[in-house]
Design a protein around this motif. Structure first.
Motif, PDB file in Angstrom:
ATOM      1  N   UNK A   1       0.742  -1.226   0.060  1.00  0.00           N
ATOM      2  CA  UNK A   1      -0.144  -0.050  -0.006  1.00  0.00           C
ATOM      3  C   UNK A   1       0.780   1.257   0.115  1.00  0.00           C
ATOM      4  N   UNK A   2       1.950   1.172   0.705  1.00  0.00           N
ATOM      5  CA  UNK A   2       2.835   2.409   0.798  1.00  0.00           C
ATOM      6  C   UNK A   2       3.493   2.746  -0.340  1.00  0.00           C
ATOM      7  N   UNK A   3       3.683   1.639  -1.207  1.00  0.00           N
ATOM      8  CA  UNK A   3       4.566   1.693  -2.417  1.00  0.00           C
ATOM      9  C   UNK A   3       3.653   2.243  -3.652  1.00  0.00           C
ATOM     10  N   UNK A   4       2.329   2.543  -3.424  1.00  0.00           N
ATOM     11  CA  UNK A   4       1.300   3.114  -4.389  1.00  0.00           C
ATOM     12  C   UNK A   4       1.219   4.443  -4.309  1.00  0.00           C
ATOM     13  N   UNK A   5       1.674   5.141  -5.464  1.00  0.00           N
ATOM     14  CA  UNK A   5       1.612   6.434  -5.458  1.00  0.00           C
ATOM     15  C   UNK A   5       0.140   6.856  -6.186  1.00  0.00           C
TER      16      UNK A   5
END
Length: 526
Positions: free
Chosen positions: A299-303
């Motif tokens: 989730x944190x890797x998704x911009x």
């Protein structure tokens, strides 16, 4: 980002302001229904299309507000029983009378359609239907159930006479396709056209067109070209890239509105040996998606902002939970995760996957706005944090079957899936019980839980909410369940909410719907 609806009229009235003798309407659809059987596949294009032919006990307007359809009234008569008074004088397309027997037949049949990729059992399981008289039914549940009217908007009522012994193929051919809606079925040629004819004995306002021909046109540019060339009169799913250009074209009228559909990711959380995940060297690896830290890292890797601006051309809204603000049961405490690849890598290392792994992203290429492009962008983002992601997309007709029961044990075939969900009930209970409650076919729960996420604490909150009559108290329980299932567990990963745009030739205007459905009864003259 907020887009206001272009208001034309209420679909609840099922009425149009222009002459009812218009000869033919030609509609270009991005996604044709996968079946004419209204119970075969609980899928947006199917459910929207079925509204032309079939009625439900309770109608749902453009903002998912209820109105009387085949039932004229409904009320709880005790803590566990709802009474529905049925509309009298309604005729099926074959001239026979609509009665309570049709409702009881529907309730049984809709739960037992063979090979259904996503059934309506979640709306019917645990409910006992009984006939009081020809125009009164009772629906009983084991516990208080406040969402009965919501659930009754989702299931189309079929004729017991026409449906007895009928299979999905009989609805696709038209043999059993007898409804009570404003249009009658004429023919379906898959991949080419679906043709409907006005039903003059419809119990509401007569349909506006003698004939409606739906043409599946998968390509966005091809749909626009067909509209501009006059080959069709009305199209859905205008590609975001073309919205600004078409706004300047005086021969076209655009209608845009926000959707309740969240585009999200489902991840395999039930198999240690997941079929489409490997170590970087191609060898076997214990399924990393079973670890909540890895799911959070994804989730944190998704911009999300970049996807909205670059892939969706600004015509979408970043998502942090299952429904956008304004819907019942939404948590006020949740926001979209920030783009933080450094923290993503740290979480991957903590979970024991500092070297990353290989994974295939599966998704459709003809169901959601720019779905294949979203999957490609997502793969690039995951690669930046050490997840070597590749993409495989396919038509929705193939995808949903494999994503639901394509594995050797009839479980979901894929490891990591791009999907969308629109809340049919208009509140957070819909995605929670379908996507995140523990999969339990016998109870009709987790019917679309393709990742098989399971948390007893979430199940308890969802079940308690579904039995809570007080709306405010139910909303708080739904918000708590969302915070647990999505905010803590990352049982699914929300990406963005769709914003939808329809286009019609000058002189027509469409009423946007939060459920995204393309329903010609919502088309009016300027």
């Amino acid at each position: 980002m907020k887009l206001k609806h272009i208001i034309t009229m209420s679909v609840a009235a099922i009425g149009l302001s222009f002459a009812a003798n218009a000869a033919e309407l030609r509609v270009g659809l991005q996604s044709e229904p996968s079946s004419i059987d209204p119970h075969y596949h609980n899928l947006g294009p199917n459910n929207g299309f079925a509204t032309h032919i079939f009625g439900a006990l309770v109608g749902s307007d453009e903002n998912q507000q209820h109105f009387p359809d085949l039932a004229v009234s409904w009320k709880p008569v005790d803590e566990t029983t709802w009474e529905f008074k049925l509309r009298q004088g309604v005729k099926w397309h074959d001239g026979s009378a609509f009665t309570a027997d049709d409702v009881l037949f529907t309730a049984e049949r809709a739960q037992n359609v063979p090979n259904s990729p996503s059934s309506f059992v979640t709306y019917l399981k645990g409910k006992t239907f009984s006939k009081i008289d020809d125009h009164t039914i009772h629906i009983k549940t084991a516990k208080p159930y406040p969402l009965m009217p919501n659930d009754m908007t989702t299931v189309k009522i079929i004729s017991a006479k026409a449906g007895k012994g009928a299979k999905t193929e009989d609805y696709n051919s038209g043999k059993a396709t007898i409804g009570t809606g404003p249009y009658k079925f004429v023919e379906w040629v898959p991949g080419d056209r679906v043709v409907l004819q006005r039903y003059d004995d419809y119990h509401g306002t007569k349909a506006a067109f003698d004939k409606v021909t739906f043409k599946p046109i998968k390509s966005g540019p091809a749909r626009i070209s067909a509209l501009l060339a006059g080959d069709v009169d009305f199209i859905d799913n205008v590609p975001p890239l073309d919205v600004a250009r078409l706004k300047k074209d005086k021969s076209v009228q655009l209608s845009s509105g926000p959707s309740n559909r969240v585009i999200y990711l489902h991840m395999d959380q039930f198999r240690e040996d997941s079929p489409h995940i490997k170590a970087k060297d191609g060898g076997p690896i214990k399924n990393p998606l079973m670890d909540a830290r890895v799911r959070k890292a994804i989730s944190l890797s998704i911009n999300r902002d970049a996807i909205v601006e670059r892939v969706m051309e600004g015509i979408a809204v970043p998502a942090g939970q299952l429904l956008p603000a304004g819907f019942h049961g939404v948590s006020p405490n949740m926001k979209p995760d920030p783009y933080d690849p450094k923290m993503a890598k740290k979480l991957m290392a903590e979970a024991g996957y500092a070297d990353g792994f290989k994974m295939v992203i599966h998704g459709p290429n003809d169901r959601y706005i720019n779905d294949a492009k979203i999957a490609e962008a997502l793969a690039q983002m995951l690669n930046r944090v050490g997840i070597e992601a590749s993409v495989e997309t396919m038509t929705k007709a193939v995808y949903f079957g494999r994503a639901s029961r394509g594995g050797p044990d009839k479980s979901p075939e894929f490891s990591f899936m791009l999907l969308g969900w629109g809340a049919g009930s208009g509140e957070a209970s819909s995605p929670l019980k379908a996507l995140l409650h523990t999969y339990d076919k016998s109870k009709g729960m987790g019917a679309a839980n393709r990742g098989r996420h399971s948390d007893p604490a979430v199940d308890t909150l969802v079940q308690k909410a579904l039995a809570t009559v007080d709306a405010d108290a139910r909303g708080k329980l739904l918000a708590a369940a969302t915070e647990k299932a999505v905010g803590e567990n990352y049982g699914v990963i929300p990406m963005h909410y769709q914003v939808n745009t329809w286009a019609a030739k000058a002189g027509f205007k469409y009423q946007p719907r939060t459920d995204e459905r393309t329903i010609v009864m919502g088309l009016s003259a300027n």
